[in-house]
Write a protein that holds these residues in place. Structure first.
Motif, PDB file in Angstrom:
ATOM      1  N   ALA A   1       0.830  -1.214   0.000  1.00  7.34           N
ATOM      2  CA  ALA A   1       0.000   0.000   0.000  1.00  7.34           C
ATOM      3  C   ALA A   1       0.859   1.256   0.000  1.00  7.34           C
ATOM      4  O   ALA A   1       1.868   1.333   0.695  1.00  7.34           O
ATOM      5  CB  ALA A   1      -0.909  -0.005   1.226  1.00  7.34           C
ATOM      6  N   ARG A   2       0.420   2.228  -0.774  1.00  7.70           N
ATOM      7  CA  ARG A   2       1.067   3.550  -0.738  1.00  7.70           C
ATOM      8  C   ARG A   2       0.336   4.490   0.212  1.00  7.70           C
ATOM      9  O   ARG A   2       0.938   5.370   0.817  1.00  7.70           O
ATOM     10  CB  ARG A   2       1.118   4.150  -2.142  1.00  7.70           C
ATOM     11  CG  ARG A   2       2.108   3.440  -3.063  1.00  7.70           C
ATOM     12  CD  ARG A   2       1.917   3.850  -4.516  1.00  7.70           C
ATOM     13  NE  ARG A   2       0.588   3.447  -4.993  1.00  7.70           N
ATOM     14  CZ  ARG A   2       0.134   3.679  -6.206  1.00  7.70           C
ATOM     15  NH1 ARG A   2       0.884   4.313  -7.073  1.00  7.70           N
ATOM     16  NH2 ARG A   2      -1.078   3.295  -6.568  1.00  7.70           N
ATOM     17  N   THR A   3      -0.981   4.311   0.321  1.00 10.61           N
ATOM     18  CA  THR A   3      -1.795   5.123   1.225  1.00 10.61           C
ATOM     19  C   THR A   3      -2.678   4.203   2.053  1.00 10.61           C
ATOM     20  O   THR A   3      -3.374   3.345   1.501  1.00 10.61           O
ATOM     21  CB  THR A   3      -2.686   6.114   0.443  1.00 10.61           C
ATOM     22  OG1 THR A   3      -1.860   6.974  -0.339  1.00 10.61           O
ATOM     23  CG2 THR A   3      -3.530   6.957   1.390  1.00 10.61           C
TER      24      THR A   3
ATOM     25  N   ALA B   1       5.181   2.324  12.318  1.00  7.40           N
ATOM     26  CA  ALA B   1       5.897   1.439  11.391  1.00  7.40           C
ATOM     27  C   ALA B   1       5.524   1.752   9.943  1.00  7.40           C
ATOM     28  O   ALA B   1       6.397   1.799   9.061  1.00  7.40           O
ATOM     29  CB  ALA B   1       5.585  -0.020  11.721  1.00  7.40           C
ATOM     30  N   LEU B   2       4.240   1.993   9.677  1.00 10.33           N
ATOM     31  CA  LEU B   2       3.824   2.352   8.322  1.00 10.33           C
ATOM     32  C   LEU B   2       4.444   3.683   7.903  1.00 10.33           C
ATOM     33  O   LEU B   2       4.943   3.829   6.775  1.00 10.33           O
ATOM     34  CB  LEU B   2       2.290   2.438   8.248  1.00 10.33           C
ATOM     35  CG  LEU B   2       1.529   1.116   8.337  1.00 10.33           C
ATOM     36  CD1 LEU B   2       0.030   1.375   8.502  1.00 10.33           C
ATOM     37  CD2 LEU B   2       1.784   0.252   7.101  1.00 10.33           C
ATOM     38  N   HIS B   3       4.399   4.660   8.809  1.00 14.42           N
ATOM     39  CA  HIS B   3       4.971   5.975   8.515  1.00 14.42           C
ATOM     40  C   HIS B   3       6.470   5.851   8.222  1.00 14.42           C
ATOM     41  O   HIS B   3       6.978   6.473   7.279  1.00 14.42           O
ATOM     42  CB  HIS B   3       4.718   6.908   9.708  1.00 14.42           C
ATOM     43  CG  HIS B   3       5.258   8.284   9.529  1.00 14.42           C
ATOM     44  ND1 HIS B   3       4.826   9.134   8.533  1.00 14.42           N
ATOM     45  CD2 HIS B   3       6.211   8.967  10.216  1.00 14.42           C
ATOM     46  CE1 HIS B   3       5.485  10.281   8.621  1.00 14.42           C
ATOM     47  NE2 HIS B   3       6.325  10.204   9.627  1.00 14.42           N
TER      48      HIS B   3
ATOM     49  N   VAL C   1       4.859   5.002   3.933  1.00 15.58           N
ATOM     50  CA  VAL C   1       3.448   4.915   3.564  1.00 15.58           C
ATOM     51  C   VAL C   1       2.753   6.210   3.982  1.00 15.58           C
ATOM     52  O   VAL C   1       3.025   6.762   5.058  1.00 15.58           O
ATOM     53  CB  VAL C   1       2.781   3.710   4.264  1.00 15.58           C
ATOM     54  CG1 VAL C   1       1.288   3.675   4.000  1.00 15.58           C
ATOM     55  CG2 VAL C   1       3.439   2.412   3.816  1.00 15.58           C
ATOM     56  N   ARG C   2       1.868   6.707   3.138  1.00 18.25           N
ATOM     57  CA  ARG C   2       1.051   7.864   3.519  1.00 18.25           C
ATOM     58  C   ARG C   2      -0.092   7.356   4.384  1.00 18.25           C
ATOM     59  O   ARG C   2      -0.925   6.579   3.924  1.00 18.25           O
ATOM     60  CB  ARG C   2       0.513   8.569   2.276  1.00 18.25           C
ATOM     61  CG  ARG C   2      -0.198   9.871   2.596  1.00 18.25           C
ATOM     62  CD  ARG C   2      -0.570  10.593   1.319  1.00 18.25           C
ATOM     63  NE  ARG C   2      -0.837  11.994   1.576  1.00 18.25           N
ATOM     64  CZ  ARG C   2      -1.926  12.624   1.164  1.00 18.25           C
ATOM     65  NH1 ARG C   2      -2.839  11.987   0.475  1.00 18.25           N
ATOM     66  NH2 ARG C   2      -2.093  13.901   1.435  1.00 18.25           N
ATOM     67  N   VAL C   3      -0.109   7.780   5.641  1.00 16.84           N
ATOM     68  CA  VAL C   3      -1.126   7.325   6.585  1.00 16.84           C
ATOM     69  C   VAL C   3      -2.126   8.454   6.804  1.00 16.84           C
ATOM     70  O   VAL C   3      -1.756   9.570   7.161  1.00 16.84           O
ATOM     71  CB  VAL C   3      -0.489   6.903   7.925  1.00 16.84           C
ATOM     72  CG1 VAL C   3      -1.573   6.476   8.921  1.00 16.84           C
ATOM     73  CG2 VAL C   3       0.512   5.772   7.711  1.00 16.84           C
TER      74      VAL C   3
ATOM     75  N   ALA D   1       2.004  12.517  10.578  1.00 16.02           N
ATOM     76  CA  ALA D   1       3.406  12.885  10.370  1.00 16.02           C
ATOM     77  C   ALA D   1       4.252  12.532  11.591  1.00 16.02           C
ATOM     78  O   ALA D   1       5.206  13.218  11.921  1.00 16.02           O
ATOM     79  CB  ALA D   1       3.509  14.379  10.071  1.00 16.02           C
ATOM     80  N   GLY D   2       3.891  11.457  12.274  1.00 16.65           N
ATOM     81  CA  GLY D   2       4.627  11.052  13.469  1.00 16.65           C
ATOM     82  C   GLY D   2       3.907  11.490  14.735  1.00 16.65           C
ATOM     83  O   GLY D   2       2.935  12.252  14.700  1.00 16.65           O
TER      84      GLY D   2
END
Length: 202
Positions: free
Chosen positions: A46-48, A67-69, A73-75, A92-93
């Motif tokens: 996944a990208r988003t 982990a995704l960030h 990956v755009r979350v 953004a964290g």
């Protein structure tokens, strides 16, 4: 038998069990959930990803979000609107979250940055859904607020078909949840002990 009281009873019972969990229980299972979820092909490619920040004794998502960030990956995270619909903002964290109290409800952690609009979720490759239970058909039972029913309806209207994944505790995978005509099955449920996939309704 009517679905309403059954749902209320099931919700009450599950919330009672969650209410007995300690912070250590939640933290330990969150690490296991993240490890299982990160192995899903739907998330690996996944990208988003549209997700959410767990609160209280919900199955923990913070380790997974980070982990995704970190993977690039755009979350997208939800912002609760006054009518219970959801706007979305980028994660953004940890420092990008603010605590927001909506009326008398539990405070939610929401993204502090730009708002992307309710339709941003339609561009996600995968959507992580909160829930209280999922059954053998892949049907999810939420808390009853209707926010994610709107999200799923929006995805359908847009012709979007992201992977739908629910994060739960092991005991919350049950034989049956009371179903509504508009319910849409998820592709997978992730629990601390493993992943279960569903083929959906016939």
């Amino acid at each position: 038998m009517e679905a309403g009281p059954d749902k209320r009873t099931l919700r009450r019972d599950i919330l009672a069990v969650r209410g007995r969990l300690t912070a250590a229980d939640v933290q330990e299972t969150a690490a296991a959930l993240a490890a299982r979820a990160l192995g899903l092909p739907e998330l690996a490619h996944a990208r988003t990803v549209a997700a959410y920040v767990s609160v209280g004794t919900e199955p923990g998502t913070r380790a997974l979000l980070d982990a995704l960030h970190a993977r690039g990956v755009r979350v997208l995270l939800p912002i609760l609107l006054p009518d219970n619909d959801l706007d979305w903002g980028p994660y953004a964290g940890e420092g990008s979250l603010v605590e927001v109290r909506h009326g008398g409800r539990m405070a939610l952690l929401e993204p502090a940055g730009e708002r992307l609009g309710a339709d941003a979720v339609t561009r996600a490759d995968a959507v992580l859904l909160p829930g209280l239970a999922v059954d053998d058909r892949g049907l999810r039972m939420g808390r009853g607020g209707g926010s994610y029913d709107r999200v799923l309806a929006r995805l359908e209207r847009a012709g979007a078909d992201p992977a739908l994944v629910v994060l739960l505790y092991d005991s919350e995978v049950v034989p049956r949840v009371p179903a509504e005509p508009h319910d849409r099955p998820v592709q997978a449920v992730v629990t601390p002990s493993g992943v279960r996939r569903f083929r959906g309704l016939p």
